[in-house]
Design a protein around this motif. Structure first.
Motif, PDB file in Angstrom:
ATOM      1  N   GLU A   1       0.064   5.627   0.808  1.00 49.98           N
ATOM      2  CA  GLU A   1       0.562   6.140   2.088  1.00 49.98           C
ATOM      3  C   GLU A   1       0.926   7.609   1.973  1.00 49.98           C
ATOM      4  O   GLU A   1       0.984   8.180   0.879  1.00 49.98           O
ATOM      5  CB  GLU A   1       1.787   5.331   2.551  1.00 49.98           C
ATOM      6  CG  GLU A   1       1.474   3.905   2.929  1.00 49.98           C
ATOM      7  CD  GLU A   1       0.639   3.782   4.188  1.00 49.98           C
ATOM      8  OE1 GLU A   1       0.404   4.800   4.856  1.00 49.98           O
ATOM      9  OE2 GLU A   1       0.199   2.649   4.491  1.00 49.98           O
TER      10      GLU A   1
ATOM     11  N   LEU B   1       5.242  11.378   3.913  1.00 48.97           N
ATOM     12  CA  LEU B   1       6.225  11.160   4.983  1.00 48.97           C
ATOM     13  C   LEU B   1       6.809   9.759   4.914  1.00 48.97           C
ATOM     14  O   LEU B   1       8.032   9.573   4.915  1.00 48.97           O
ATOM     15  CB  LEU B   1       5.532  11.371   6.334  1.00 48.97           C
ATOM     16  CG  LEU B   1       6.382  11.061   7.555  1.00 48.97           C
ATOM     17  CD1 LEU B   1       7.379  12.172   7.780  1.00 48.97           C
ATOM     18  CD2 LEU B   1       5.526  10.844   8.783  1.00 48.97           C
ATOM     19  N   LEU B   2       5.921   8.757   4.815  1.00 49.12           N
ATOM     20  CA  LEU B   2       6.390   7.377   4.817  1.00 49.12           C
ATOM     21  C   LEU B   2       7.229   7.085   3.580  1.00 49.12           C
ATOM     22  O   LEU B   2       8.267   6.422   3.653  1.00 49.12           O
ATOM     23  CB  LEU B   2       5.185   6.438   4.885  1.00 49.12           C
ATOM     24  CG  LEU B   2       5.510   5.022   5.309  1.00 49.12           C
ATOM     25  CD1 LEU B   2       6.100   5.024   6.697  1.00 49.12           C
ATOM     26  CD2 LEU B   2       4.259   4.174   5.285  1.00 49.12           C
TER      27      LEU B   2
ATOM     28  N   TRP C   1      16.795   8.043  14.525  1.00 48.51           N
ATOM     29  CA  TRP C   1      17.027   7.569  13.154  1.00 48.51           C
ATOM     30  C   TRP C   1      18.351   6.848  13.018  1.00 48.51           C
ATOM     31  O   TRP C   1      18.465   5.865  12.293  1.00 48.51           O
ATOM     32  CB  TRP C   1      16.917   8.716  12.147  1.00 48.51           C
ATOM     33  CG  TRP C   1      15.508   8.932  11.741  1.00 48.51           C
ATOM     34  CD1 TRP C   1      14.707   9.989  12.068  1.00 48.51           C
ATOM     35  CD2 TRP C   1      14.683   8.039  10.967  1.00 48.51           C
ATOM     36  NE1 TRP C   1      13.448   9.805  11.544  1.00 48.51           N
ATOM     37  CE2 TRP C   1      13.404   8.629  10.857  1.00 48.51           C
ATOM     38  CE3 TRP C   1      14.899   6.804  10.358  1.00 48.51           C
ATOM     39  CZ2 TRP C   1      12.354   8.026  10.172  1.00 48.51           C
ATOM     40  CZ3 TRP C   1      13.854   6.204   9.675  1.00 48.51           C
ATOM     41  CH2 TRP C   1      12.602   6.807   9.578  1.00 48.51           C
TER      42      TRP C   1
ATOM     43  N   HIS D   1       0.792  -1.239   0.000  1.00 47.33           N
ATOM     44  CA  HIS D   1       0.000   0.000   0.000  1.00 47.33           C
ATOM     45  C   HIS D   1       0.812   1.271   0.000  1.00 47.33           C
ATOM     46  O   HIS D   1       0.306   2.326   0.386  1.00 47.33           O
ATOM     47  CB  HIS D   1      -0.936   0.074   1.218  1.00 47.33           C
ATOM     48  CG  HIS D   1      -1.873  -1.050   1.319  1.00 47.33           C
ATOM     49  ND1 HIS D   1      -2.047  -1.788   2.466  1.00 47.33           N
ATOM     50  CD2 HIS D   1      -2.679  -1.628   0.407  1.00 47.33           C
ATOM     51  CE1 HIS D   1      -2.919  -2.738   2.255  1.00 47.33           C
ATOM     52  NE2 HIS D   1      -3.313  -2.680   1.000  1.00 47.33           N
ATOM     53  N   LEU D   2       2.058   1.196  -0.389  1.00 52.31           N
ATOM     54  CA  LEU D   2       2.871   2.412  -0.312  1.00 52.31           C
ATOM     55  C   LEU D   2       2.275   3.519  -1.180  1.00 52.31           C
ATOM     56  O   LEU D   2       2.373   4.696  -0.859  1.00 52.31           O
ATOM     57  CB  LEU D   2       4.307   2.095  -0.755  1.00 52.31           C
ATOM     58  CG  LEU D   2       5.320   3.120  -0.295  1.00 52.31           C
ATOM     59  CD1 LEU D   2       5.402   3.123   1.215  1.00 52.31           C
ATOM     60  CD2 LEU D   2       6.681   2.811  -0.874  1.00 52.31           C
TER      61      LEU D   2
ATOM     62  N   LEU E   1      18.713   3.073  11.654  1.00 56.69           N
ATOM     63  CA  LEU E   1      19.379   2.770  10.383  1.00 56.69           C
ATOM     64  C   LEU E   1      20.827   2.307  10.534  1.00 56.69           C
ATOM     65  O   LEU E   1      21.457   1.983   9.532  1.00 56.69           O
ATOM     66  CB  LEU E   1      19.322   3.995   9.462  1.00 56.69           C
ATOM     67  CG  LEU E   1      17.916   4.387   8.998  1.00 56.69           C
ATOM     68  CD1 LEU E   1      17.983   5.580   8.063  1.00 56.69           C
ATOM     69  CD2 LEU E   1      17.212   3.234   8.298  1.00 56.69           C
TER      70      LEU E   1
ATOM     71  N   MET F   1      10.581   8.490   4.111  1.00 58.52           N
ATOM     72  CA  MET F   1      11.376   7.677   5.034  1.00 58.52           C
ATOM     73  C   MET F   1      11.969   6.473   4.308  1.00 58.52           C
ATOM     74  O   MET F   1      13.146   6.147   4.490  1.00 58.52           O
ATOM     75  CB  MET F   1      10.494   7.182   6.179  1.00 58.52           C
ATOM     76  CG  MET F   1      10.169   8.234   7.205  1.00 58.52           C
ATOM     77  SD  MET F   1       9.069   7.526   8.437  1.00 58.52           S
ATOM     78  CE  MET F   1       9.003   8.856   9.617  1.00 58.52           C
ATOM     79  N   LEU F   2      11.149   5.818   3.470  1.00 58.38           N
ATOM     80  CA  LEU F   2      11.653   4.649   2.752  1.00 58.38           C
ATOM     81  C   LEU F   2      12.773   5.050   1.801  1.00 58.38           C
ATOM     82  O   LEU F   2      13.816   4.386   1.731  1.00 58.38           O
ATOM     83  CB  LEU F   2      10.520   3.961   1.992  1.00 58.38           C
ATOM     84  CG  LEU F   2      10.958   2.737   1.209  1.00 58.38           C
ATOM     85  CD1 LEU F   2      11.405   1.629   2.139  1.00 58.38           C
ATOM     86  CD2 LEU F   2       9.841   2.211   0.311  1.00 58.38           C
TER      87      LEU F   2
ATOM     88  N   THR G   1      15.877   5.514   3.677  1.00 63.14           N
ATOM     89  CA  THR G   1      16.498   4.241   4.032  1.00 63.14           C
ATOM     90  C   THR G   1      17.264   3.662   2.842  1.00 63.14           C
ATOM     91  O   THR G   1      18.408   3.209   2.978  1.00 63.14           O
ATOM     92  CB  THR G   1      15.420   3.245   4.483  1.00 63.14           C
ATOM     93  OG1 THR G   1      14.676   3.843   5.546  1.00 63.14           O
ATOM     94  CG2 THR G   1      16.022   1.951   4.955  1.00 63.14           C
TER      95      THR G   1
ATOM     96  N   PHE H   1      12.484  -1.086   8.109  1.00 68.76           N
ATOM     97  CA  PHE H   1      13.722  -0.427   7.683  1.00 68.76           C
ATOM     98  C   PHE H   1      14.932  -1.112   8.321  1.00 68.76           C
ATOM     99  O   PHE H   1      15.963  -1.291   7.679  1.00 68.76           O
ATOM    100  CB  PHE H   1      13.719   1.059   8.079  1.00 68.76           C
ATOM    101  CG  PHE H   1      12.651   1.868   7.406  1.00 68.76           C
ATOM    102  CD1 PHE H   1      12.028   1.417   6.250  1.00 68.76           C
ATOM    103  CD2 PHE H   1      12.249   3.087   7.927  1.00 68.76           C
ATOM    104  CE1 PHE H   1      11.029   2.160   5.635  1.00 68.76           C
ATOM    105  CE2 PHE H   1      11.259   3.835   7.319  1.00 68.76           C
ATOM    106  CZ  PHE H   1      10.643   3.371   6.181  1.00 68.76           C
TER     107      PHE H   1
END
Lengths: 95, 531, 203
Positions: free
Chosen positions: A65, A68-69, B206, A61-62, B210, A72-73, A76, C24
């Protein structure tokens, strides 16, 4: 009912996603059978990334979303890229 | 606690007695659990450090043999790093004050918070068990470098598993804090109205999320190598020991920012309150926390300049290392500017803070000496490095930790310590610290290698000065803990806001009630407003 | 305290956010493993090339299809609970768990065959074949092993979710735990999507 319509709409999306994933699996196995030389690895990883994106966007479901989410991904993934990239300043040259 | 009013000490919740603490999901109780455990371990590690300095009072064997010395510096490092300074400010004080500062009732996942403490305690227990079982205490240094950590007969596997558990604990805390800040801010608490300590915890969170998994993986690989001998780090089987160092520092360099960022947050809290002036450059300080967290990922290679990396990567990492100095510099200049023309009230929290700025600046600037490729080759693996990281970690983080303890003590316990004694302790600590560690810069520059229980006779005078410093330092620690522990029980009652602080934690009673605030606070302005 | 917007009870958005952050950390864990893989692949590209030809591409492909399909059933089970169809949701969860088990059984036979040929970490036969092969198979066992553990964890997790659904603890109003388990299951799938070409296809 509205709820049921939504639900069957989602079911259709999930099945479509699944069919795409199966097709891409067939594609990547076929491509691996051909001899693409050094582009073979690149193609495989690219197809894998398309598959991973499909799973993330629809199954997880990205797509629906918040920004913000997604940010964040991306952060990462950027971190992972930085870690592997910087290591290759060493191993890529030394090996 | 004889307070007649209701606070979180006399509100037990579901369990009674000791269980009302060790099974509590109240972030304040968990914070105090962490603080109690951490300072117990801290005192153990201080004792080990004291013994190391005593061994070094004269060349040759004095009070312990070389293998014992190896075990002692390893355990000193492991405890200080993994049990004290990494959980340190975030898990202890962060747990207590993050929800209070943003006007929340608790953290986002209170049960995971408790579980994280249990992981911390299990990790600590496993490490303690590893010291007395199997082949005895590990003697690898806290970095667990291969190949030695694979060859040594000491109890590395168990100790490493303990550190692995601590990593899980730290990750959970990070996830909890980031979610808390995103979801549980009080009405009107916009991002740029958040106290800078909360900002620092956000950036730290964070890094915990990470970076820590990479440590977990590294330690897991070490355990698997010891059990199954895969050969990933063994050149004779095709492996590469440098990859262990890469993976280790991919975590452990960002980890130094897990240690220092919350300390910087504390300093940004204390200075405005005791200078009675709003913080200078609020947004720059907030952003520089995020910047430090990010840039922290780019520089790990500077720990490996003499390990045999490719030349190009050494140049790249050396260059990137200089970039980290920029956001840290921004913070230091902003702190000093915040005090300029303020009406400074030099109470003990500020005294510790000023000591922090002085010591951290020395630590930071000598960090650039280490980061420069050419000088690093000269000082690598010497006392210069030992002095540098004690100036940043002890002089930096631990002094800020002490400052925060004195600053928030009246809020946590509703009582006040003896101010003069606190200042005396701070002065002892400051003098002892410099006498202990400054000679190490000179020793290192002259070529004294770290991790040796013996040395050449010409180093003796500086080594003796350093050992004397350790006694002064320990005197300071004893005075400080005497003062604090005594005041928990017998200190005078402190009001709700003894310092005139303007952040949310000072608006509730001391000690806070179990639900933190009588009513949900509504925030209408920035955090540091004085008159 | 009144139920303000900053109460931590029943904050589904918050739970989901926390779950993503946990994912993550999983990504970073596997990133470390892929870092090792790519480093050794660049060092021993020839040996990796020939060693990967020895893996059974058929088993790998079947397992890929199994895991992809299990992701579909997982998504469908959440979809079903959202519209209150408990039985359908339970059926799809059960299918997901079964596919997960099929994956592990395949893995068991695949590992078993290799181990029978004397190819496992620290095996004399493997060490004889040289450094590149030792690294390739070391990584093969490491990555598929850690991934397999995650599949196993997922199976346990979804089994617990089935029990909770059965008890109506998970229902059309409160399904965030099932949704989070689904996120975890899909992530394990994403990791396999990379493991498959990396070990079985790239020659």
């Amino acid at each position: 009912m509205n709820n049921n319509a939504k639900s069957s709409g989602r079911t259709a999306i999930y099945i479509a996603t699944w069919i795409c994933l199966l097709a891409l699996t067939a594609l990547t196995v076929t491509v691996a059978g051909m001899n693409l030389g050094k582009y073979g690895a690149l193609t495989s990883v690219l197809i894998a990334s398309v598959k991973a994106s499909l799973i993330l966007l629809f199954f997880m479901h990205l797509k629906y979303e918040t920004l913000l989410l997604k940010a964040m991904l991306l952060g990462t993934i950027a971190t992972i890229a930085v870690i592997i990239g910087l290591t290759f300043f060493d191993v890529g040259i030394r090996y | 606690m004889e307070n007649s009013e209701l606070n979180f000490y006399n509100t037990d919740g579901r369990y009674k007695g000791i269980f009302s603490w060790i099974l509590s999901t109240d972030h304040k109780r968990i914070g105090l659990l962490y603080l109690t455990a951490m300072f117990s371990f801290f005192l153990v590690a201080v004792t080990l450090g004291l013994l190391m300095r005593l061994e070094l009072i004269a060349p040759g064997e004095t009070i312990m043999t070389a293998p014992v010395y190896n075990a002692v510096f390893t355990v000193h490092g492991v405890i200080m790093i993994f049990l004290f300074i990494i959980p340190g400010i975030p898990a202890g004080l962060g747990n207590f004050f993050l929800p209070l500062q943003i006007g929340a009732q608790d953290v986002a996942f209170p049960r995971i918070n408790l579980m994280s403490w249990w992981f911390y305690m299990s990790g600590a227990m496993v490490i303690l068990i590893s010291l007395f079982t199997g082949g005895g205490a590990p003697d690898t240094g806290w970095t667990f470098y291969v190949p030695y950590s694979l060859k040594t007969g000491t109890n590395v596997t168990l100790a490493v598993f303990g550190v692995f558990l601590l990593g899980i604990s730290s990750t959970m805390t990070g996830i909890n804090f980031v979610t808390t800040i995103h979801r549980l801010r009080a009405p009107g608490m916009k991002w740029f109205r958040m106290p800078l300590f909360s900002w620092a915890l956000y950036a730290t969170g964070w890094v915990q999320i990470l970076a820590t998994p990479v440590l977990g993986l590294t330690l897991l690989l070490l355990i698997l190598e010891r059990l199954f001998n895969i050969g990933l780090f063994d050149p004779s089987r095709g492996g590469d020991p440098l990859l262990f160092e890469h993976l280790f520092w991919i975590y452990s360099h960002p980890a130094v920012y897990i240690m220092i960022l919350p300390a910087m947050g504390v300093v940004s809290e204390i200075i405005p309150v005791f200078a009675r002036r709003t913080i200078f450059g609020y947004k720059m300080i907030a952003f520089s926390s995020i910047a430090i967290a990010f840039v922290g990922y780019l520089v790990w290679g500077h720990h490996m300049f003499t390990s045999g990396m490719s030349d190009i990567s050494r140049i790249v990492f050396s260059f990137l290392t200089f970039i980290v100095a920029v956001p840290s510099g921004i913070k230091v200049f902003n702190w000093v500017s915040s005090m300029y023309k303020g009406s400074i009230d030099l109470k003990s929290p500020l005294l510790f803070t000023v000591a922090f700025i002085f010591l951290f600046s020395i630590g930071g600037i000598t960090g650039l000496v280490n980061g420069a490729l050419a000088t690093n080759i000269h000082v690598h693996g010497t006392y210069f490095i030992v002095a540098h990281f004690h100036y940043t970690m002890f002089g930096g983080t631990a002094f800020a930790f002490f400052a925060a303890l004195h600053y928030w003590f009246p809020k946590m316990f509703g009582r006040m310590y003896r101010e003069r004694l606190a200042k005396t302790a701070c002065i002892f600590l400051f003098i002892g610290f410099n006498v202990l560690y400054f000679p190490m810069f000179i020793l290192g520059w002259e070529g004294m290698p770290r991790r040796y229980y013996d040395y050449l006779p010409e180093f003796q005078s500086l080594q003796v000065i350093s050992t004397i410093g350790s006694w002064i330092l320990v005197a300071g620690i004893v005075i400080m803990f005497y003062n604090l522990i005594r005041s928990v029980f017998r200190g005078e009652k402190a009001g709700n806001n003894p310092w005139g602080g303007s952040t949310l934690e000072w608006t509730t009673s001391s000690p806070p009630p179990a639900e933190n605030f009588e009513e949900v606070p509504v925030v209408t302005g920035g955090p540091y407003r004085f008159r | 305290m009144k139920e303000g917007h900053n109460s931590h009870k029943h904050d589904f958005e918050g739970s989901k956010l926390g779950m993503w952050m946990f994912l993550f950390t999983e990504l970073l864990l596997f990133a470390g493993l892929f870092l090792l893989y790519s480093a050794f692949r660049s060092k021993y590209s020839q040996e990796f090339h020939s060693a990967s030809a020895e893996l059974d591409r058929m088993i790998g492909t079947v397992n890929t299809l199994v895991l992809l399909t299990s992701s579909l059933t997982m998504a469908l089970s959440i979809n079903a609970i959202k519209s209150g169809r408990k039985q359908a949701s339970l059926l799809f969860q059960c299918l997901t768990v079964s596919f997960g088990l099929v994956f592990l059984v395949n893995k068991y036979f695949e590992w078993g065959a290799k181990i029978n040929h004397g190819i496992y970490p620290n095996a004399p036969e493997l060490l004889q074949r040289g450094k590149g092969d030792t690294m390739y198979y070391g990584l093969y066992y490491l990555l598929t092993g850690i991934h397999g553990l995650h599949v196993f964890g997922g199976i346990i997790l979804i089994t617990i979710m089935m029990i909770l659904t059965l008890k109506n603890s998970i229902n059309r109003e409160d399904y965030v735990r099932l949704e989070n388990s689904g996120l975890y299951w899909h992530l394990v799938d994403v990791v396999w999507v990379y493991l498959f070409p990396v070990f079985y296809l790239i020659r």
